[in-house]
Design a protein around this motif. Structure first.
Motif, PDB file in Angstrom:
ATOM      1  N   SER A   1       0.853  -1.208   0.061  1.00 27.67           N
ATOM      2  CA  SER A   1      -0.090   0.147  -0.100  1.00 27.67           C
ATOM      3  C   SER A   1       1.010   1.154  -0.211  1.00 27.67           C
ATOM      4  O   SER A   1       2.086   1.478   0.500  1.00 27.67           O
ATOM      5  CB  SER A   1      -0.865  -0.004   1.239  1.00 27.67           C
ATOM      6  OG  SER A   1      -0.248   0.025   2.385  1.00 27.67           O
TER       7      SER A   1
ATOM      8  N   SER B   1      -5.704   2.514  -5.042  1.00 24.23           N
ATOM      9  CA  SER B   1      -7.016   1.895  -4.644  1.00 24.23           C
ATOM     10  C   SER B   1      -7.382   0.885  -5.205  1.00 24.23           C
ATOM     11  O   SER B   1      -8.407   0.239  -4.638  1.00 24.23           O
ATOM     12  CB  SER B   1      -7.981   3.340  -5.147  1.00 24.23           C
ATOM     13  OG  SER B   1      -8.237   2.942  -6.600  1.00 24.23           O
TER      14      SER B   1
ATOM     15  N   ASP C   1     -10.855  -3.877  -4.559  1.00 20.74           N
ATOM     16  CA  ASP C   1     -10.677  -2.764  -3.750  1.00 20.74           C
ATOM     17  C   ASP C   1      -9.647  -2.953  -2.597  1.00 20.74           C
ATOM     18  O   ASP C   1      -9.473  -4.007  -2.004  1.00 20.74           O
ATOM     19  CB  ASP C   1     -11.965  -2.542  -2.995  1.00 20.74           C
ATOM     20  CG  ASP C   1     -12.090  -1.430  -2.063  1.00 20.74           C
ATOM     21  OD1 ASP C   1     -12.877  -0.392  -2.440  1.00 20.74           O
ATOM     22  OD2 ASP C   1     -11.100  -1.018  -1.197  1.00 20.74           O
TER      23      ASP C   1
ATOM     24  N   GLU D   1      -8.742  -1.425   0.049  1.00 20.99           N
ATOM     25  CA  GLU D   1      -9.117  -1.357   1.389  1.00 20.99           C
ATOM     26  C   GLU D   1      -9.703  -2.542   1.552  1.00 20.99           C
ATOM     27  O   GLU D   1      -9.611  -3.045   3.003  1.00 20.99           O
ATOM     28  CB  GLU D   1     -10.074  -0.256   1.433  1.00 20.99           C
ATOM     29  CG  GLU D   1     -10.533   0.245   2.734  1.00 20.99           C
ATOM     30  CD  GLU D   1      -9.483   0.731   3.492  1.00 20.99           C
ATOM     31  OE1 GLU D   1      -8.475   1.443   3.036  1.00 20.99           O
ATOM     32  OE2 GLU D   1      -9.265   0.381   4.971  1.00 20.99           O
ATOM     33  N   THR D   2     -10.882  -3.185   0.965  1.00 17.47           N
ATOM     34  CA  THR D   2     -11.715  -4.334   1.464  1.00 17.47           C
ATOM     35  C   THR D   2     -11.223  -5.563   0.905  1.00 17.47           C
ATOM     36  O   THR D   2     -12.135  -6.527   1.504  1.00 17.47           O
ATOM     37  CB  THR D   2     -13.153  -4.157   1.278  1.00 17.47           C
ATOM     38  OG1 THR D   2     -13.195  -3.853  -0.193  1.00 17.47           O
ATOM     39  CG2 THR D   2     -13.540  -2.391   1.915  1.00 17.47           C
TER      40      THR D   2
END
Lengths: 397, 101
Positions: A74, A119, A135, A137-138
């Protein structure tokens, strides 16, 4: 209405604050710039390492089949996304040393990339052939790009997936001999541009650190396919066409890798497929300017970050040796024997050390790149890939 | 697991099975080096899977020949320089029976 707080209640509140602060301070604050991971390929585990004291901080298990696993980070350098062979995509928190989330997104996969804006995670799959977007994040699925080619609707294995500026991903279709650009400005509706007949069996690819040039290595013929991402309309150009000059190439006991390729000053160093040679290209014209005979078939040829040296490891059965080439003289200035089955090497961001995984010795060793002395070692179970968080800030890694 | 392997090897007529140390070395080679392309669990990668059901239709001789001499037109290299015909036959039997986890 005001009311005086009773002293006893105040004391309880204060005590609570003290306890809470103590718990938070149990782990000291630290950055992630000197962290990284080591893949333990058969154990399905990852070690979290730090390169300042050269130690292992912990281990995360249960990540599936990690043969040929790779990772990206990330943009804040806190999370690693690990791509397993069995289609597993795992998100690891390097600070808490925990598995945040794991999804099995395909039957068989080979690698992945993170988008320019951080992202999206893209995974390149062999089965079913294609690229899937998630995604970051998830890890929720965002889009699916089946690598369908030809008239029969067959799906190709996908290799050489990289990120590129302009929120794009670029990848190659091994069975189809194509390069595709996916524009993911609208993540759930990728716009694909296809380049066909780029050559036989592209097996891996790289993008230059400026994100401009995508180069796919060909296994089925001698040569490389290059695409200028600043001018994709110009199409794919062949490089080093027929560099084997028709000679029978040697059987290949391990596919070379192009990621982590070496650019040093105005020269590019690439492993030749099926030859005991490194190819040296002019970085401006991408034409061959020389070859360096080496110990075996090169697997990785990686430049020290300052570009002064290139370190090379080799395919089975000559995989106990690493050679170091001076990029000015093109001479081999040093050879070291870390042990049987050197799988990967990764430089610290400024290049003073290199971490080397020695699979059959169950060790990761750290070398000083100036003196070539071994200055550290950590035990690891059949280690393969080593990935440091400095990759978070580099295009194509 | 080792006992099962030994029984399986001993029960097969014909080729002499490799010795115990060599068996371990060949299984290691299968997982680690063949596994580079075929997957460490033999589930496939750039190269096809080598699981019992994926090999069931292919005659032993063809598989032994692929190990020893490679498969032209594909990246599969010849292994004759370090694997004997008897050893290749033994490896094919292991693969068709399924490698233990």
């Amino acid at each position: 209405m005001t009311r005086a707080i009773k002293p006893a209640r105040l004391l309880v509140a204060l005590l609570f604050l003290v306890v809470a602060a103590g718990a938070a301070g149990a782990e000291e604050l630290r950055g992630t710039g000197d962290l990284g991971i080591v893949i333990e390929r058969t154990a399905g585990a990852v070690q979290i390492i730090e390169t300042s004291g050269r130690t292992s901080l912990g281990r995360i298990e249960g990540l599936g089949d990690l043969s040929h696993a790779s990772a990206v980070f990330s943009r804040d350098g806190r999370y690693a996304f690990v791509f397993g062979r069995d289609g597993g995509l795992s998100k690891l928190d390097l600070l808490t040393r925990r598995l945040v989330k794991r999804v099995v997104q395909a039957g068989n996969s080979i690698g992945g990339a993170i988008s320019q804006d951080g992202s999206l995670i893209a995974v390149s799959n062999y089965e079913p052939g294609g690229v899937r977007l998630f995604d970051a994040e998830t890890l929720a699925p965002v889009a699916d790009i089946p690598a369908v080619y030809g008239a029969t609707g067959a799906r190709s294995k996908v290799v050489g997936l990289v990120d590129a500026p302009g929120n794009r991903f670029v990848f190659s279709l091994y069975d189809a001999g194509e390069i595709w650009i996916a524009d993911v400005a609208q993540p759930d509706k990728p716009v694909i541009t296809k380049f066909a007949e780029i050559g036989l069996q592209p097996y891996d690819a790289l993008v230059t650190p400026d994100g401009r040039t995508y180069i796919a290595g060909l296994f089925g013929e001698d040569g490389l396919a290059m695409l200028d991402l600043w001018r994709p309309e110009a199409g794919v150009r062949r490089l080093l066409d027929g560099y084997g000059r028709g000679e029978e190439k040697l059987p290949v006991y391990k596919m070379p890798h192009l990621e982590g390729w070496a650019r040093a000053g105005d020269r590019i160093f690439l492993p030749a497929v099926g030859r005991h040679e490194l190819l040296v290209l002019d970085a401006k014209t991408f034409t061959e300017i020389g070859r360096i005979p080496v110990h075996g078939q090169p697997v990785f040829a990686i430049a020290r970050p300052d570009g002064r040296q290139v370190w090379v490891n080799f395919a089975h059965p000559l995989n106990d040796t690493v050679q170091i080439i001076d990029t000015q003289s093109l001479e081999i200035v040093q050879a070291i024997q870390p042990g049987k089955a050197v799988m990967h090497l990764e430089f610290t961001p400024r290049g003073e050390n290199v971490w080397i995984s020695v699979r059959d010795a169950d060790r990761v060793d750290v070398y000083d790149t100036d003196s070539f002395a071994r200055i550290g070692s950590i035990p690891a179970d059949k280690p393969s890939g080593i990935f440091l968080t400095a990759r978070a800030n580099r295009i194509g890694l | 697991m080792l006992a099962a392997v030994l029984v399986l090897a001993a029960s097969t007529a014909g080729a002499a099975p490799p010795g115990g140390d060599r068996q371990a070395a060949l299984l290691y080679l299968l997982r680690q080096d063949c596994g580079s392309c075929h997957g460490a669990t033999m589930g496939g990668g750039l190269a096809p899977p080598l699981l019992p059901h994926s090999l069931a239709e292919t005659p032993d001789d063809a598989l032994i020949a692929a190990i020893l001499d490679g498969r032209p037109g594909t990246p599969m290299p010849p292994w004759r320089f370090e694997i004997s015909p008897d050893e290749a036959a033994w490896m094919v039997r292991q693969l068709k029976g399924g490698l233990a986890e």
